[in-house]
Design a protein around this motif. Structure first.
Motif, mmCIF file in Angstrom:
data_model
loop_
_atom_site.group_PDB
_atom_site.id
_atom_site.type_symbol
_atom_site.label_atom_id
_atom_site.label_comp_id
_atom_site.label_asym_id
_atom_site.label_seq_id
_atom_site.Cartn_x
_atom_site.Cartn_y
_atom_site.Cartn_z
ATOM 1 N N VAL A 234 -79.764 -3.002 24.606
ATOM 2 C CA VAL A 234 -79.571 -4.439 24.772
ATOM 3 C C VAL A 234 -78.192 -4.854 24.270
ATOM 4 O O VAL A 234 -77.475 -5.605 24.918
ATOM 5 N N PHE A 235 -77.832 -4.327 23.110
ATOM 6 C CA PHE A 235 -76.562 -4.775 22.526
ATOM 7 C C PHE A 235 -75.339 -4.181 23.220
ATOM 8 O O PHE A 235 -74.232 -4.665 23.037
ATOM 9 N N LEU A 236 -75.542 -3.099 23.974
ATOM 10 C CA LEU A 236 -74.392 -2.466 24.594
ATOM 11 C C LEU A 236 -74.251 -2.799 26.071
ATOM 12 O O LEU A 236 -73.187 -2.590 26.657
ATOM 13 N N SER A 237 -75.314 -3.314 26.691
ATOM 14 C CA SER A 237 -75.260 -3.554 28.130
ATOM 15 C C SER A 237 -74.346 -4.708 28.475
ATOM 16 O O SER A 237 -74.431 -5.772 27.876
ATOM 17 N N MET A 238 -73.502 -4.477 29.478
ATOM 18 C CA MET A 238 -72.642 -5.551 29.961
ATOM 19 C C MET A 238 -73.029 -5.919 31.390
ATOM 20 O O MET A 238 -72.330 -6.671 32.062
ATOM 21 N N HIS B 10 -72.206 -11.202 44.918
ATOM 22 C CA HIS B 10 -73.414 -10.950 44.143
ATOM 23 C C HIS B 10 -73.159 -9.865 43.116
ATOM 24 O O HIS B 10 -72.770 -8.757 43.462
ATOM 25 N N THR B 11 -73.402 -10.192 41.875
ATOM 26 C CA THR B 11 -73.170 -9.185 40.839
ATOM 27 C C THR B 11 -74.043 -9.468 39.621
ATOM 28 O O THR B 11 -74.485 -10.601 39.427
ATOM 29 N N PHE B 12 -74.276 -8.414 38.840
ATOM 30 C CA PHE B 12 -74.974 -8.585 37.559
ATOM 31 C C PHE B 12 -74.018 -8.405 36.396
ATOM 32 O O PHE B 12 -74.402 -8.536 35.248
ATOM 33 N N SER B 13 -72.765 -8.080 36.724
ATOM 34 C CA SER B 13 -71.816 -7.803 35.656
ATOM 35 C C SER B 13 -71.544 -9.065 34.845
ATOM 36 O O SER B 13 -71.093 -10.076 35.381
ATOM 37 N N LEU B 14 -71.817 -8.976 33.557
ATOM 38 C CA LEU B 14 -71.648 -10.164 32.721
ATOM 39 C C LEU B 14 -70.184 -10.545 32.584
ATOM 40 O O LEU B 14 -69.868 -11.680 32.258
ATOM 41 N N PHE C 157 -73.188 -0.267 32.982
ATOM 42 C CA PHE C 157 -71.981 -0.883 32.423
ATOM 43 C C PHE C 157 -72.219 -1.140 30.937
ATOM 44 O O PHE C 157 -72.970 -2.027 30.566
ATOM 45 N N LEU C 158 -71.622 -0.279 30.116
ATOM 46 C CA LEU C 158 -71.776 -0.442 28.682
ATOM 47 C C LEU C 158 -70.435 -0.815 28.054
ATOM 48 O O LEU C 158 -69.391 -0.371 28.515
ATOM 49 N N GLY C 159 -70.503 -1.612 27.042
ATOM 50 C CA GLY C 159 -69.259 -1.975 26.367
ATOM 51 C C GLY C 159 -69.543 -2.513 24.981
ATOM 52 O O GLY C 159 -70.688 -2.855 24.655
ATOM 53 N N VAL C 160 -68.509 -2.559 24.186
ATOM 54 C CA VAL C 160 -68.701 -3.059 22.834
ATOM 55 C C VAL C 160 -67.502 -3.941 22.470
ATOM 56 O O VAL C 160 -66.364 -3.629 22.798
ATOM 57 N N ASP C 161 -67.812 -5.085 21.876
ATOM 58 C CA ASP C 161 -66.745 -5.947 21.391
ATOM 59 C C ASP C 161 -67.176 -6.536 20.044
ATOM 60 O O ASP C 161 -68.183 -6.122 19.471
ATOM 61 N N GLY C 162 -66.407 -7.468 19.567
ATOM 62 C CA GLY C 162 -66.684 -8.024 18.240
ATOM 63 C C GLY C 162 -68.042 -8.666 18.126
ATOM 64 O O GLY C 162 -68.609 -8.755 17.032
ATOM 65 N N LEU C 163 -68.566 -9.137 19.253
ATOM 66 C CA LEU C 163 -69.881 -9.756 19.217
ATOM 67 C C LEU C 163 -70.977 -8.722 19.036
ATOM 68 O O LEU C 163 -71.946 -8.927 18.304
ATOM 69 N N LEU D 52 -79.153 -4.289 33.590
ATOM 70 C CA LEU D 52 -79.349 -3.236 32.601
ATOM 71 C C LEU D 52 -79.861 -3.845 31.289
ATOM 72 O O LEU D 52 -80.774 -3.330 30.648
ATOM 73 N N PHE D 53 -79.257 -4.953 30.926
ATOM 74 C CA PHE D 53 -79.660 -5.694 29.737
ATOM 75 C C PHE D 53 -81.152 -6.012 29.808
ATOM 76 O O PHE D 53 -81.906 -5.784 28.865
ATOM 77 N N TYR D 54 -81.561 -6.495 30.978
ATOM 78 C CA TYR D 54 -82.949 -6.881 31.146
ATOM 79 C C TYR D 54 -83.880 -5.675 31.032
ATOM 80 O O TYR D 54 -84.944 -5.745 30.419
#
Lengths: 686, 523
Positions: free
Chosen positions: B132-136, B196-200, B83-89, B140-142
């Motif tokens: 790290v910056f793209l994982s949502m 149960h989910t890891f989705s931020l 799950f990758l995504g990009v926003d203003g952060l 995956l982030f970890y």
């Protein structure tokens, strides 16, 4: 029309920056013609400033230009950039552009042959840009930005001859001391912004007027004092005045422009801009700081021997006057003195530059590197050799001493009237303010004439040097003549009054009294000043005369031996106190600077040698020890003893039982039977 | 194209690293030239991709609405997603990573020692950071978080300075210590959330309903604390900071740039991406402590920087101080003044970006001096190897000898001390304004940083560049074209965002508003 004015204002602001950019990037190629670039661009900027100034005389009922565009914003946090040119700003723009242009002109000869010639003009460009920014800014954040940028240009110019350790020290000191004040200013701006919701000066004034601080005027007083901190730094007020005398390490034209006429006056200008939101409490504080500065710096100036240092302390003292004027509510007088002071003080500095230039060349020709070209004790009798410098400097000295017919008389008189009236209104300790004002006036007249007599009169200290002294070239003397001309009172009273001791003129028309939104009744102030006017004028005439008379006695006629008086005064350590600038630098060094460096050293020891190396690595050590131990337990005990123990036992039994493996079948059968029997018994147990 | 761009951003560097291995098999390991060029081209492509992303980025769209978002099932059994995504952060961080990676490769051009290893590890590091910056998805982030760690360890440990092994191990253990807590938080979030989910993104909705307790403490509080430790080490928040000066000093120039420019931001990014939206209630309770820690960072970092005699270490401590502004800014999310909260939060993210460019420039410049003189002592230490130099100034008067270099150092130093018209000023001022709207006394203490930061930069500048020229350096060459190529883009960005911060602010503010809204909703 508005668009046209905006473009002009933008040009006025950015042309000097363009000069900086061109000279920084192409300075090497342009080389010794760098001044043409700078003069053209600054000259254009001056032309624009003149055109704005012309508007001062056109009464439109509003500011000459008020415009603002969003800079950046997010929801409720937004910052604008804008120009606000009212009459004060227009006058200030002209002062800055005029002095800047003259200093550029003067520098062509003064800086000739310097290896970093083009860079010098580049720095003057970025300074003029930043200073114009302060003047034009319509909001406090923008003003703060340019405030810091003039700090940068001052840093660059003080440290222009950075190979000298003293210059390198001085520029750092200037920047850091200014930053102390800037912190206060920034906090003050934050209080105002978070209380009213805008940085815009007019917005703040409206906010205060509409009661944004109603019931909490104490906070507004604090905010005012904090913003004033910025002026304490920039305008070299006690206790942050220490950087300005050291700033004299910069080239002398720079001292004239930045550290006498314009940048150091930015603090005063800023107070003029925000005057309506300064509460009576804040103003009282401001007046006291100004008063202390005025008298203290004047006392120090008496005993200095370096010609530039005398002028530097004189500047500090005069800035104290202006600040004090603002503090007592004599808003107009403070700004008037800023303007007149800019002319005569720039003239004085440029004259001193002319003298230093001549001394420097004379010493250079004699290959004398030990004599200090700035020490007045090495001068004397220069009047005949440098007539233009002498006369112009004398005129400026008359102006600063408050002699009638000269500009300083008018503006200083107005300030002194302000302090007298303040005392009449408040009584008690406020007597200090007129005392400081008149006291500083006597001393100013005294030390300025001391400077004139030591430099231009008497016998030359060194005949060989004297023989090599020449008047400076026309590029340098022309600005002197012009500025000396502008030190006459007449220029500020035209066309309403040609009576040179009457201060009613275009200036008083252009800068009328304004209302204070924070609780000060300006009508009372104005009335008081009006009443005190003639008393103040009488006293100030008297004190100027006393000061000049004393100087004549001490240094011209030499009727009194100055050294003897100094020795007598020194019985009480008074001379040393003045000569050593009240030991303020030393005190800061002992109680702030050194302890702080020691503290930072201690912190770094704590951070690294103790916290990291002992505590953090301690965990590593502990882990290693523990794992050693567990390794030992694991191997020596668990492995070697327990696991291998089983092995050993097995081995032992194996060895022992080996003998049973003798190939006798009966024995095997017997063993098997016993085993089965044992199993049966064991099974029955469960 | 749009949906593959994020994947490409992560995997183009990986492909570059794989390509290097092929080259190594075909042409041998010795030819450093190939690896440099492959690395430069791959990071160049990545930079172009980041540029395309920027041009097509719409700040108004959330992760779920954005056309760039990729959401695929990966390990269905545990509901782990790709799950990758990009926003203003994340976009400023993505751009910063791409830019600094490319610049770092160029600045590493002179690396000859085991070039294959160096450049391939660098690309892996790059991929990890981007991930790290793209994982949502938290899992995956970890993974990316850990992927980053290993190349970093080797880059410091092999190509570093004299104490490189010690520094590498210290860095590794410190970070790993934090990772353990993060892993616990990750598992706790997974098991306590329903479903149960890891989705931020999903977790934002579900974490709120967790009301379990463990050892008498609320689980959410424990998760907050575990995440806090994990992120605090990366920031680094004093007292978890001592890995930083050592690692920065020992690492080769380009790695220091990445460490200070990108890695530190992962800590504060973690707060904003995970801790804040998932645990706003805990954040509100913790805000005061966060502000206190921020102020300690500012003051402690700067005070320590003043005492440093190693230029690089001074810059390293300045990072500790500058990250403090970020903490103060993000603590202001609880402000009851909307202007304060927005100034603080947006200022913090801008500070993350701006500090990235400023500190990168500082480290690059320090590296250039070191390349020429082989030391970077402002003052030689008392136990210096050449006793006749001990206690003497390391440089002096270089300003007259290398004017262009000196000009850039002055630029970077003034940017570091927050001079207006350079980018650091705006973001620091916004952090202060935000902080001041909630924590008055604390922020007043923090404003001392304005002075302290100026002290060490100007002192160092004076001792190295002003005064009479130290004759040892009378033949010191000025900056080269390649070096100019690495610092001019940074200088341009610093100046541009200092003069005109609106593009940066407009890009980030909708996302920051979203986080502020979540935080404010629980007050």
């Amino acid at each position: 029309m508005e668009n046209y004015s905006t473009i002009l204002a933008l040009l006025n602001l950015f042309l000097p920056l363009l000069s900086f950019v061109i000279l920084i990037f192409f300075g090497k190629k342009i080389g010794n013609s760098a001044h043409w670039v700078a003069l053209t661009l600054i000259g254009s900027s001056l032309g624009i400033a003149v055109s704005f100034f012309a508007n001062v005389f056109v009464d439109t009922g509003g500011p000459i230009l008020e415009t603002s565009v969003p800079w950046f914003s997010t929801g409720s946090f937004s910052v604008n950039l804008g120009f606000l040119i009212n009459n004060e700003a227009a006058i200030m723009l002209l002062v800055v552009a005029l002095i800047s242009f003259l200093v550029h002109f003067y520098s062509v000869a003064y800086m000739k042959g310097d290896p970093r010639y083009s860079r010098y003009f580049a720095y003057l460009g970025i300074f003029t840009f930043s200073m114009n920014g302060i003047v034009l800014a319509d909001n406090l954040l923008m003003m703060y930005i340019f405030w810091e940028l003039v700090g940068l240009s001052s840093y660059l110019l003080i440290g222009f001859w950075f190979e000298k350790e003293s210059a390198a020290d001085a520029c750092k000191k200037a920047f850091l001391t200014n930053r102390v004040g800037d912190i206060g200013m920034f906090i003050g701006i934050m209080i105002l912004f978070l209380s009213i919701g805008t940085f815009q000066i007019n917005g703040l004034i409206d906010g205060v007027h509409n009661g944004a601080f109603a019931g909490n005027m104490g906070l507004l007083t604090i905010a005012g004092i904090l913003v004033f901190m910025g002026a304490v730094g920039k305008s070299a007020q006690f206790p942050l005045h220490i950087w300005l005398p050291d700033a004299m390490e910069g080239p002398t034209p720079v001292s004239a422009l930045i550290h006498a006429a314009t940048m150091v006056a930015a603090g005063v200008y800023m107070l003029v801009r925000i005057f309506p939101i300064l509460t009576p409490g804040a103003l009282e504080f401001i007046a006291v700081v100004g008063g202390i500065t005025a008298i203290m710096a004047a006392i120090i100036a008496i005993t200095q021997n370096d010609i530039k240092r005398v002028l530097a302390y004189s500047t500090v003292s005069q800035l104290g006057y202006m600040i004090m004027a603002l503090g007592v509510g004599a808003y107009q007088a403070g700004f008037f003195h800023l303007t007149t002071h800019a002319m005569f003080k720039a003239c004085l500095f440029l004259c001193s530059g002319s003298v230093i230039h001549a001394m420097h060349h004379a010493l250079h020709e004699l290959k004398d590197h030990d004599t200090d070209p700035q020490d007045m004790r090495n001068m004397g009798g220069l009047r005949d050799k440098m007539p233009i410098t002498f006369w112009t400097m004398l005129i400026a000295t008359l102006a600063i001493s408050g002699v009638p017919f000269f500009s300083g008389f008018l503006s200083k008189d107005a300030i002194l009237a302000g302090t007298l009236s303040y005392y009449h209104l408040h009584h008690g300790w406020t007597l200090f303010l007129p005392i400081a004002g008149f006291g500083a006036a006597v001393i100013t007249a005294f030390y300025m004439f001391r400077l004139i007599f030591l430099t231009f009169f008497g016998k030359p200290a060194n005949d060989k040097v004297y023989a090599h002294i020449h008047e400076s070239p026309i590029q340098m003397t022309f600005p002197l003549i012009l500025l000396a001309g502008l030190s006459f009172a007449l220029f500020f009273t035209l066309p309403l009054s040609v009576n040179p001791i009457d201060n009613h003129g275009w200036f008083t028309e252009a800068v009328p009294m304004i209302e204070n939104a924070a609780g000060l009744d300006m009508h009372v102030v104005e009335e008081g000043i009006h009443h005190a006017h003639y008393t103040a004028m009488g006293i100030s005439l008297m004190v100027a005369a006393i000061g000049i008379f004393l100087a004549v006695l001490f240094y011209l006629l030499r009727k009194v031996d100055a050294a003897k008086v100094a020795g007598m005064a020194n019985k009480l350590k008074l001379y040393n106190l003045s000569f050593n600038k009240f030991y303020i630098d030393e005190i800061y060094n002992i109680i702030i600077y050194k302890p702080f460096l020691a503290l930072s050293w201690l912190c770094s020891k704590l951070d690294w040698d103790i916290y990291d190396q002992k505590f953090i690595d301690g965990w590593g050590w502990l882990t290693i020890k523990l794992s050693d131990k567990s390794g030992e337990v694991d191997y020596n005990w668990l492995d070697q003893k327990v696991v291998d123990g089983f092995g050993k036992i097995t081995q032992y039994f194996g060895k022992t039982l080996q003998s049973t493996q003798n190939g006798v079948v009966q024995n095997y059968l017997l063993g098997g039977m016993l085993g089965v029997l044992l199993l049966i018994i064991l099974i029955q147990q469960f | 194209m749009e949906s593959s761009i994020l994947t490409l951003l992560i995997f183009v560097p990986v492909a570059g690293a794989v390509l290097m291995l092929f080259f190594a098999m075909l042409y041998g390991k010795e030819n450093a030239h190939y690896y440099k060029w492959i690395a430069a081209i791959t990071t160049g492509i990545q930079l172009v991709l980041a540029g395309i992303l920027y041009l097509n980025f719409d700040p108004a769209l959330s992760i779920t609405e954005s056309p760039f978002t990729v959401q695929l099932n990966w390990i269905t059994h545990f509901n782990i997603q790709y799950f990758l995504g990009v926003d203003g952060l994340s976009i400023p961080m993505v751009l910063l990573t791409a830019l600094l990676s490319f610049i770092c490769i160029i600045s590493s051009w002179k690396i000859e020692k085991q070039a294959l290893g160096y450049f391939s590890l660098f690309l892996l590091l790059d991929a990890g950071m981007m991930g790290v910056f793209l994982s949502m998805d938290f899992f995956l982030f970890y993974i990316f978080w850990e992927v980053m760690l290993l190349p970093m360890y080797f880059l410091i440990g092999i190509w570093g300075g004299p104490q490189r092994m010690y520094a590498a191990i210290k860095f590794f253990l410190y970070t790993l210590f934090g990772s353990v807590f993060m892993l616990l938080a990750l598992l706790a979030l997974y098991y306590y959330s329903d479903p149960h989910t890891f989705s931020l993104i999903t977790l934002i909705q579900t974490v709120g309903s967790i009301d379990a307790t463990l050892w008498g403490l609320s689980v959410k509080y424990l998760i907050w604390m575990a995440l806090f430790i994990g992120f605090a080490i990366k920031v680094p928040i004093v007292p978890f900071h001592t890995w930083l000066p050592l690692a920065h000093v020992e690492a080769p120039t380009a790695v220091s740039v990445i460490l200070a420019g990108v890695l530190l931001k992962m800590g504060t990014y973690g707060f904003l991406r995970i801790s804040y939206p998932l645990l706003p209630g805990e954040m509100v309770n913790f805000a005061y402590i966060l502000a206190v820690l921020g102020v300690i960072n500012i003051i402690w970092g700067a005070t320590n920087a003043i005492a440093q005699i190693d230029l690089k270490k001074m810059v390293a401590y300045s990072s500790v101080s500058h990250m403090g502004y970020v903490l103060l800014g993000i603590a202001a999310a609880i402000s009851d003044s909307p202007a304060g909260a927005q100034a603080g939060m947006n200022g913090a993210l801008m500070q993350m970006f701006n500090h990235g460019t400023i500190t990168a420039m500082l480290f690059l410049l320090v590296g250039m001096l070191y390349d020429r003189t082989h030391h970077r002592w402002i003052v030689f230490p008392n136990d210096y190897e050449k006793p006749e130099l001990a206690g003497q100034q390391g440089f002096g008067g270089l300003g007259a000898k290398v004017p262009v270099y000196t000009g850039f150092v002055a630029f970077a130093f003034f940017a570091g001390l927050g001079l207006p018209a350079l980018s650091g000023f705006i973001s620091e001022a916004m952090c202060f304004i935000g902080g001041f709207s909630v924590f008055r006394t604390l922020t007043i203490i923090a404003t001392l940083g304005i002075l302290l930061n100026a002290i060490y930069f100007l002192r160092a500048y004076q001792r190295i560049f002003l005064g009479p020229l130290n004759e040892t350096y009378k033949d010191l060459p000025d900056i080269t074209h390649r070096e100019l190529f690495t610092i001019i883009p940074l200088a341009a960005l610093i100046l541009f965002f200092g003069v005109y911060p609106a593009p940066l602010l407009d890009m980030i503010s909708p996302a920051m508003d979203g986080i502020i809204k979540i935080v404010q909703s629980v007050i």
